[in-house]
Scaffold this active site. Structure first.
Site, mmCIF file in Angstrom:
data_model
loop_
_atom_site.group_PDB
_atom_site.id
_atom_site.type_symbol
_atom_site.label_atom_id
_atom_site.label_comp_id
_atom_site.label_asym_id
_atom_site.label_seq_id
_atom_site.Cartn_x
_atom_site.Cartn_y
_atom_site.Cartn_z
ATOM 1 N N GLU A 132 0.951 -1.296 -0.084
ATOM 2 C CA GLU A 132 0.119 -0.072 0.115
ATOM 3 C C GLU A 132 0.738 1.195 0.092
ATOM 4 O OE1 GLU A 132 -2.302 -0.618 3.648
ATOM 5 O OE2 GLU A 132 -3.725 -2.095 2.679
HETATM 6 C C1 LIG Z 1 -7.127 -0.804 5.450
HETATM 7 C C2 LIG Z 1 -5.855 0.057 5.087
HETATM 8 N N1 LIG Z 1 -5.975 1.417 4.923
HETATM 9 C C3 LIG Z 1 -4.746 -0.322 5.867
HETATM 10 O O1 LIG Z 1 -4.594 0.407 6.849
HETATM 11 N N2 LIG Z 1 -4.169 -1.733 5.602
HETATM 12 C C4 LIG Z 1 -3.182 -2.042 6.732
HETATM 13 C C5 LIG Z 1 -2.481 -3.327 5.979
HETATM 14 C C6 LIG Z 1 -3.727 -2.326 8.039
HETATM 15 O O2 LIG Z 1 -4.542 -2.756 8.106
HETATM 16 O O3 LIG Z 1 -3.173 -1.935 9.216
#
Ligand SMILES: C[C@@H](N)C(=O)N[C@H](C)C(=O)O
Length: 184
Positions: free
Chosen positions: A162
């Site tokens: 991400e």
């Molecule tokens: C859901 C997304 N914005 C996010 O924060 N993903 C990471 C992997 C998490 O859930 O900590």
């Protein structure tokens, strides 16, 4: 742990130029539901100070940071995971991990007027296009590098899947802790 500051701090109290638009406080997120009842971005104090450092580096270059998510209580993580139970994009609920203990930010880059700049995908695009090693156009690459260099210089590392997720390099040194962002 002695060098860590383990309380919680409102990032806008450290730097009011940081833009905050907590998407899980609205229906404008992948669940289409309001996930939590606060609009204040807090983090562990040591992590919040690092974000203020990144913000200062960006402002020197004519940019601003926008925070889409910061400390995220475990019940909120449970709601997200229920909707999208894929740990490569939404972590399993765990009070000792990342957003859930206040050591991670979801961020993007804005111009000095607060307009979001083009990145490789929108927020929470749970596809390979969000991966850090995914090809970017020239303008996306420019924006990515500006954001990434500032965040890394301030003491964060980016989560590989991400482009928006930045974690404190000292995250594992923090014990779990909870707080109500409405108190800050
Ligand atoms: C859901 C997304 N914005 C996010 O924060 N993903 C990471 C992997 C998490 O859930 O900590």
């Amino acid at each position: 742990m002695s060098q860590l500051e383990t309380g919680f701090t409102n990032v806008q109290a450290l730097d009011p130029s940081i833009l905050v638009d907590l998407r899980y406080a609205t229906t404008d997120n992948f669940t289409h539901h309001v996930i939590y009842d606060f609009t204040t971005a807090i983090a562990r104090t040591g992590t919040a100070k690092k974000l203020a450092q990144a913000s200062a580096l960006l402002r020197e270059q004519g940019y601003r940071l926008k925070v889409w998510d910061a400390y995220r209580p475990v019940p909120a993580q449970e709601k997200l995971y229920e909707v999208y139970p894929d740990p490569s994009f939404v972590a399993k609920p765990n009070p000792n991990f990342s957003h859930q203990k206040g050591v991670t930010f979801d961020v993007t880059l804005c111009d000095s007027d607060g307009n979001e700049l083009e990145m490789q995908t929108p927020f929470d695009d749970f596809t390979t296009a969000a991966h850090r090693d995914h090809p970017r156009t020239a303008i996306q690459e420019k924006h990515y590098q500006i954001l990434n260099q500032a965040m890394e210089a301030a003491g964060f590392f980016g989560y590989e899947n991400e482009w928006w997720d930045y974690r404190d390099t000292q995250m594992d040194d923090y014990e779990p802790a909870a707080a109500d962002p409405n108190d800050f």
